[in-house]
Write a protein that holds these residues in place. Structure first.
Motif, PDB file in Angstrom:
ATOM      1  N   GLY A 180       0.786  -1.195  -0.015  1.00  0.00           N
ATOM      2  CA  GLY A 180       0.102  -0.050   0.108  1.00  0.00           C
ATOM      3  C   GLY A 180       0.784   1.189  -0.038  1.00  0.00           C
ATOM      4  N   ALA A 181       0.352   2.457  -0.343  1.00  0.00           N
ATOM      5  CA  ALA A 181       0.768   3.605  -0.398  1.00  0.00           C
ATOM      6  C   ALA A 181       0.157   4.685   0.596  1.00  0.00           C
ATOM      7  CB  ALA A 181       1.129   3.991  -1.509  1.00  0.00           C
ATOM      8  N   GLU A 182       0.835   5.495   1.338  1.00  0.00           N
ATOM      9  CA  GLU A 182       0.196   6.527   1.890  1.00  0.00           C
ATOM     10  C   GLU A 182       0.793   7.802   1.253  1.00  0.00           C
ATOM     11  OE1 GLU A 182       0.129   6.380   6.297  1.00  0.00           O
ATOM     12  OE2 GLU A 182      -0.606   4.399   6.372  1.00  0.00           O
ATOM     13  N   ILE A 183      -0.054   8.539   0.334  1.00  0.00           N
ATOM     14  CA  ILE A 183       0.628   9.541  -0.360  1.00  0.00           C
ATOM     15  C   ILE A 183      -0.031  10.950   0.230  1.00  0.00           C
ATOM     16  CG2 ILE A 183       0.810  10.834  -2.376  1.00  0.00           C
ATOM     17  CD1 ILE A 183       0.549   7.886  -3.747  1.00  0.00           C
ATOM     18  N   ALA A 184       0.877  11.734   0.667  1.00  0.00           N
ATOM     19  CA  ALA A 184       0.555  13.192   1.174  1.00  0.00           C
ATOM     20  C   ALA A 184       0.130  13.929   0.049  1.00  0.00           C
ATOM     21  CB  ALA A 184       1.578  13.968   1.959  1.00  0.00           C
ATOM     22  N   LYS A 185      -1.192  14.666   0.073  1.00  0.00           N
ATOM     23  CA  LYS A 185      -1.503  15.430  -0.991  1.00  0.00           C
ATOM     24  C   LYS A 185      -1.452  16.803  -0.566  1.00  0.00           C
ATOM     25  CE  LYS A 185      -4.998  12.106  -3.030  1.00  0.00           C
ATOM     26  NZ  LYS A 185      -6.254  11.772  -3.365  1.00  0.00           N
ATOM     27  N   SER A 186      -1.054  17.593  -1.610  1.00  0.00           N
ATOM     28  CA  SER A 186      -0.923  19.047  -1.311  1.00  0.00           C
ATOM     29  C   SER A 186      -1.251  19.781  -2.434  1.00  0.00           C
ATOM     30  CB  SER A 186       0.521  19.484  -1.064  1.00  0.00           C
ATOM     31  OG  SER A 186       0.704  20.775  -0.657  1.00  0.00           O
ATOM     32  N   ASP A 187      -1.533  21.061  -2.390  1.00  0.00           N
ATOM     33  CA  ASP A 187      -1.889  22.096  -3.374  1.00  0.00           C
ATOM     34  C   ASP A 187      -0.737  22.691  -3.787  1.00  0.00           C
ATOM     35  OD1 ASP A 187      -4.427  21.593  -3.598  1.00  0.00           O
ATOM     36  OD2 ASP A 187      -4.916  23.238  -2.133  1.00  0.00           O
ATOM     37  N   ARG A 188       0.405  22.714  -3.182  1.00  0.00           N
ATOM     38  CA  ARG A 188       1.792  23.107  -3.303  1.00  0.00           C
ATOM     39  C   ARG A 188       2.505  22.397  -4.468  1.00  0.00           C
ATOM     40  NH1 ARG A 188       2.193  27.238   0.261  1.00  0.00           N
ATOM     41  NH2 ARG A 188       1.172  26.901   2.398  1.00  0.00           N
ATOM     42  N   PRO A 189       3.607  23.242  -4.809  1.00  0.00           N
ATOM     43  CA  PRO A 189       4.407  22.598  -5.801  1.00  0.00           C
ATOM     44  C   PRO A 189       5.153  21.372  -5.093  1.00  0.00           C
ATOM     45  CG  PRO A 189       4.560  25.013  -5.983  1.00  0.00           C
ATOM     46  CD  PRO A 189       3.881  24.833  -4.923  1.00  0.00           C
ATOM     47  N   GLU A 190       5.616  20.250  -6.061  1.00  0.00           N
ATOM     48  CA  GLU A 190       6.481  19.264  -5.367  1.00  0.00           C
ATOM     49  C   GLU A 190       7.857  19.854  -5.050  1.00  0.00           C
ATOM     50  OE1 GLU A 190       8.629  16.118  -4.323  1.00  0.00           O
ATOM     51  OE2 GLU A 190       9.304  17.120  -6.286  1.00  0.00           O
ATOM     52  N   LEU A 191       8.420  19.584  -4.103  1.00  0.00           N
ATOM     53  CA  LEU A 191       9.754  20.185  -3.488  1.00  0.00           C
ATOM     54  C   LEU A 191      10.656  20.224  -4.407  1.00  0.00           C
ATOM     55  CD1 LEU A 191      10.782  21.810  -1.073  1.00  0.00           C
ATOM     56  CD2 LEU A 191      11.606  19.533   0.010  1.00  0.00           C
ATOM     57  N   THR A 192      11.064  19.323  -5.277  1.00  0.00           N
ATOM     58  CA  THR A 192      12.148  19.195  -6.180  1.00  0.00           C
ATOM     59  C   THR A 192      11.722  19.846  -7.546  1.00  0.00           C
ATOM     60  OG1 THR A 192      11.512  16.972  -6.860  1.00  0.00           O
ATOM     61  CG2 THR A 192      13.227  17.092  -5.059  1.00  0.00           C
ATOM     62  N   ALA A 193      10.619  20.133  -7.852  1.00  0.00           N
ATOM     63  CA  ALA A 193      10.227  20.633  -9.105  1.00  0.00           C
ATOM     64  C   ALA A 193       9.863  21.987  -8.527  1.00  0.00           C
ATOM     65  CB  ALA A 193       9.056  20.087  -9.632  1.00  0.00           C
ATOM     66  N   ALA A 194       9.899  22.730  -7.612  1.00  0.00           N
ATOM     67  CA  ALA A 194       9.200  24.052  -7.094  1.00  0.00           C
ATOM     68  C   ALA A 194      10.339  25.059  -7.853  1.00  0.00           C
ATOM     69  CB  ALA A 194       9.099  24.329  -5.684  1.00  0.00           C
ATOM     70  N   LYS A 195       9.758  26.154  -8.156  1.00  0.00           N
ATOM     71  CA  LYS A 195      10.620  27.237  -8.585  1.00  0.00           C
ATOM     72  C   LYS A 195      10.956  28.260  -7.273  1.00  0.00           C
ATOM     73  CE  LYS A 195       8.922  27.440 -13.408  1.00  0.00           C
ATOM     74  NZ  LYS A 195      10.200  26.986 -13.768  1.00  0.00           N
ATOM     75  N   ILE A 196      10.143  28.247  -6.339  1.00  0.00           N
ATOM     76  CA  ILE A 196      10.413  29.047  -5.108  1.00  0.00           C
ATOM     77  C   ILE A 196      10.113  28.163  -3.939  1.00  0.00           C
ATOM     78  CG2 ILE A 196       9.658  30.791  -3.577  1.00  0.00           C
ATOM     79  CD1 ILE A 196       8.532  32.219  -6.403  1.00  0.00           C
ATOM     80  N   ILE A 197      10.997  28.169  -3.167  1.00  0.00           N
ATOM     81  CA  ILE A 197      11.050  27.275  -1.687  1.00  0.00           C
ATOM     82  C   ILE A 197      11.051  27.989  -0.658  1.00  0.00           C
ATOM     83  CG2 ILE A 197      12.069  25.548  -0.313  1.00  0.00           C
ATOM     84  CD1 ILE A 197      12.685  23.969  -3.155  1.00  0.00           C
ATOM     85  N   VAL A 198      10.298  27.959   0.442  1.00  0.00           N
ATOM     86  CA  VAL A 198      10.642  28.605   1.597  1.00  0.00           C
ATOM     87  C   VAL A 198      10.854  27.615   2.451  1.00  0.00           C
ATOM     88  CG1 VAL A 198       9.454  30.193   3.679  1.00  0.00           C
ATOM     89  CG2 VAL A 198       9.080  30.607   0.823  1.00  0.00           C
ATOM     90  N   SER A 199      12.020  27.930   3.594  1.00  0.00           N
ATOM     91  CA  SER A 199      12.546  26.818   4.117  1.00  0.00           C
ATOM     92  C   SER A 199      12.803  27.395   5.578  1.00  0.00           C
ATOM     93  CB  SER A 199      13.978  26.209   3.694  1.00  0.00           C
ATOM     94  OG  SER A 199      13.569  25.161   3.083  1.00  0.00           O
ATOM     95  N   GLY A 200      12.169  26.350   6.579  1.00  0.00           N
ATOM     96  CA  GLY A 200      12.340  26.732   7.908  1.00  0.00           C
ATOM     97  C   GLY A 200      13.430  25.946   8.844  1.00  0.00           C
ATOM     98  N   GLY A 201      14.037  26.563   9.566  1.00  0.00           N
ATOM     99  CA  GLY A 201      15.021  25.787  10.594  1.00  0.00           C
ATOM    100  C   GLY A 201      14.356  25.393  12.040  1.00  0.00           C
ATOM    101  N   ARG A 202      15.586  24.837  12.788  1.00  0.00           N
ATOM    102  CA  ARG A 202      15.142  24.733  14.057  1.00  0.00           C
ATOM    103  C   ARG A 202      14.672  25.839  15.006  1.00  0.00           C
ATOM    104  NH1 ARG A 202      19.486  21.199  16.921  1.00  0.00           N
ATOM    105  NH2 ARG A 202      20.628  22.568  16.054  1.00  0.00           N
TER     106      ARG A 202
END
Length: 310
Positions: A180-202
């Motif tokens: 089986g597979a549990e796939i997270a669904k999101s309206d956002r672009p897929e991370l490796t294909a996104a043109k813009i990424i906002v990242s957060g740290g600790r």
């Protein structure tokens, strides 16, 4: 002599990582074929035939190939491997699952994570988390290669006119089965294909703060959300958001790092981004050494102000 690209797909369409891998195959100076192994994957094979630089698509169709089980895909590659001098995979989770099996079955050394083709037998690859580049020469008759997709431009997805050839599907290896597979669904672009990424740290402090502060900025920019390993390990963000040496390798047009110190493992995953913006209140944070624009400020004040300005 011909190169084979093992396509990554979802049985309907070709994933972007395949396009970068085709570019690497073309740079090997070879005729390029693409293997589409799946179930009811005719649409994916048709899409592969339209990729610029591809001269032939091999389409293997069988229920045992439906879910991309590594053992079955490796068996399919082995069924045609003798016809090729180079076999290339995207250096994604799927590609890195199959490529070592193929290399072992062929009894050859794998050339991993290449970022440049020097010649048909010589390649550059990063080592020490990208702080050094090794030039590797392979004397094996068949070269099994994984391609770091951020190192190569994507081939055009249209404009090609390759022929599609049906090949017999290899039998089920019997070594694994799909449960089986549990796939997270999101309206956002897929991370490796996104043109813009906002990242957060600790420094985000909690998953609630992560969502409260960074989500509005990502929404404004139409961006994907990413995280450092420290943030993921602390439970502030899910595993599939992790960017870095042990996460995903990305190279978007714009990478905004909020509260990320810039450990070497994280930099290895994002330093090829076209423009890097760092927001951190520590002026000595290593992230500033790779940032194109740096803002020394408290992210909990700066990010909401940025959202308001947008």
């Amino acid at each position: 002599m011909t190169a084979l690209v093992v396509a990554e797909h979802d049985n309907q369409s070709i994933k972007g990582s395949t396009l970068n891998t085709v570019t690497a195959a073309v740079e090997c100076g070879k005729e390029v074929h693409v293997l589409v192994a799946g179930s009811n994957a005719g649409d994916a094979a048709t899409a592969a035939a339209q990729i610029a630089g591809v001269s032939k698509v091999l389409h293997a169709d069988g229920e045992q190939l439906a879910h991309g089980l590594a053992e079955n895909v490796a068996a399919q590659v082995m069924a045609v491997a003798k016809n090729y001098t180079h076999i290339l995979f995207p250096a994604t989770a799927a590609g890195k699952n199959v490529a070592p099996r193929v290399a072992a079955l062929l009894d050859v050394g794998q050339v991993s994570d290449i970022i440049r083709v020097e010649s048909e037998d010589t390649f550059d690859r990063p080592i020490y988390a990208g702080n050094a580049i090794a030039t590797v020469q392979s004397i094996d008759p068949i070269k099994v290669i994984t391609v770091r997709t951020t190192g190569f431009d994507a081939a055009a997805a249209s404009g090609g006119s390759a022929s599609v050839e049906q090949v017999d599907a290899a039998g089920d290896s019997g070594l694994s089965s799909f449960v089986g597979a549990e796939i997270a669904k999101s309206d956002r672009p897929e991370l490796t294909a996104a043109k813009i990424i906002v990242s957060g740290g600790r420094a985000m402090g909690s998953s609630e703060k992560f969502d409260e502060v960074l989500t509005p900025l990502a929404d404004k920019l139409g961006a994907a959300l990413g995280a450092s390993r420290a943030a993921v390990d602390a439970g502030y963000a899910p595993n599939d958001w992790q960017v870095g040496q042990t996460g995903k390798i990305v190279a978007p047009e714009l990478y905004i790092a909020c509260g990320i110190s810039g450990a070497i493992q994280h930099l290895a995953g994002m330093k090829d981004s076209k423009v890097i913006v760092a927001i951190n209140k520590d002026a000595e944070a290593p992230i500033f050494s790779v940032a194109d624009y740096g803002l020394e400020a408290d992210l909990f004040n700066a990010v909401p102000e940025l959202v308001a300005a947008l």
